[in-house]
Write an enzyme that holds these catalytic residues in place. Structure first.
Site: not given
Ligand SMILES: *Cc1c(COP(=O)(O)O)cnc(C)c1O
Length: 381
Positions: A144, A319, A266, A46
């Site tokens: 979640r 930035m 800054y 992802k």
């Molecule tokens: C992102 C995610 C993973 C992968 O998690 P990692 O800690 O990067 O290995 C697996 N399952 C779900 C549901 C996730 O959201």
């Protein structure tokens, strides 16, 4: 390792580079797959493979033998399908908006987390007159995404809600897998075993990168690592058997003397206590360097590596620029035009994350588009 042929011309004027070692990523996947066998090992790609470029990483993993990919969103599903035409692809965020028809068309399996999603996918199966595969995500305590226990039981009692759905995976996600001593892991494991018993013979998946280190009891049929594939080590207690795969560099633009009592950056948060040399480097918060990665008079911060020497980031991250204290480096070590390393084998994404009060995941996924991505090919293994 051979370096991609696109490198030379793109590097001449590059202000920063991200070098992704595809061979290491393939080797990391194989190491994790070996670790969890006979369970199968997927790859979570992802967010454009955690910001590193799915376009190169997905085909690399498919060639390495990875049969199953997880992405989050409909647009990621489409990209992943083009890159891995024969793979199993699961979409973690479910039927975002009205993505159901698109998923069916792409042969992507949605991970269904609500009864509404399940009803919608079932309706599509009926409308198309075919059985379509999908996963369901059950909540075992992360709160979640995932069906709450009440809905899981209702679904098991009313299987017609799933009419037409080819249920090919039941999954859940751990909240505290980075700490093997947290009793929450065991609680979630037991809840997962109890609830998945309601769907006998359906393959099961619980563990991501850290979860797979909790032992075979957590592997079930499929594990879903993401971060570890890219060399990430979220758990300092039970490190995964992977190697760093990412180097991030940015150009040194200038090196200048700063007199004692003068301030840098800054809001004048850092004041020179001695005659100092400050190198200004071409990466800032627009490139994903956290604004609080720097040392001020009150707190310590992150570092960069210049010619193998650690140099602290001082003064506010701005930035497009960071400033680092190179006073203690040998004469001539920090030269304008050279590259400083922000992430390397010996300056990890975890260190960069902790120094800024965040985690390596956030460092990795926020690296911006101004970095030139370079790929070390996996073929040269
Ligand atoms: C992102 C995610 C993973 C992968 O998690 P990692 O800690 O990067 O290995 C697996 N399952 C779900 C549901 C996730 O959201």
């Amino acid at each position: 390792m051979t370096v991609n042929t696109r490198m030379p011309e793109s590097l001449a004027s590059a202000t920063g580079t991200i070098t992704v070692d595809l061979g290491r990523i393939a080797a990391n996947w194989k190491a994790l797959a070996a670790k969890v066998a006979p369970a199968r090992c997927a790859a979570v790609v992802k967010a454009d493979a955690y910001g590193l470029g799915g376009e190169r990483i997905i085909p690399t993993l498919a060639r390495a033998g990875c049969p199953t990919f997880f992405i989050a969103t409909p647009s990621e599903a489409e990209a992943a399908r083009n890159l891995a035409p024969h793979a199993d692809i699961f979409a973690l965020n479910g039927l975002v908006g009205n993505a159901a028809a698109a998923f069916a068309h792409l042969d992507v399996k949605p991970v269904l987390s609500t009864l509404d999603d399940i009803v919608a996918w079932s309706a599509l199966c009926k409308a198309r007159g075919e059985r379509l595969p999908a996963a369901i995500h059950i909540d075992t305590g992360l709160h979640r995404l995932g069906l709450p226990v009440r809905d899981v039981r209702r679904l098991a009692a009313e299987p017609t809600m799933m009419a037409g759905i080819d249920l090919c995976l039941v999954m859940s996600h751990l909240a505290s897998a980075d700490n093997p001593r947290d009793p929450k892991n065991r609680d979630q494991l037991l809840a997962f075993e109890t609830l998945t018993a309601l769907f006998p013979a359906v393959p099961r998946s619980l563990a991501a990168s850290d979860g797979l280190m909790l032992g075979p009891a957590y592997h079930f049929d499929l594990v879903r690592p993401g971060y570890a594939l890219y060399g990430g080590q979220a758990s300092q207690i039970a490190p995964t058997p992977v190697k760093a795969a990412v180097t991030v560099s940015a150009r040194i633009l200038a090196v200048a003397d700063v007199a004692p009592g003068e301030t840098v950056g800054y809001s004048a948060t850092w004041r020179a206590k001695r005659p100092s040399r400050i190198a200004t480097i071409a990466a800032g918060y627009a490139d994903g360097i956290p604004r609080n990665a720097s040392a001020s008079d009150g707190r310590s911060g992150g570092h960069v590596l210049i010619s193998g020497h650690l140099a602290p980031i001082v003064g506010r991250v701005s930035m497009d620029l960071i400033t680092v204290d190179v006073t203690d480096l040998p004469e001539g070590a920090a030269m304008p035009g050279e590259f400083a390393k922000l992430i390397a084998d010996d300056l990890t994404i975890e260190e960069a994350g902790f120094a800024a009060g965040t985690i390596g995941y956030e460092i990795l996924t926020r690296l911006g588009p101004r970095f030139t991505r370079l790929y070390l090919d996996d073929e040269a293994r």
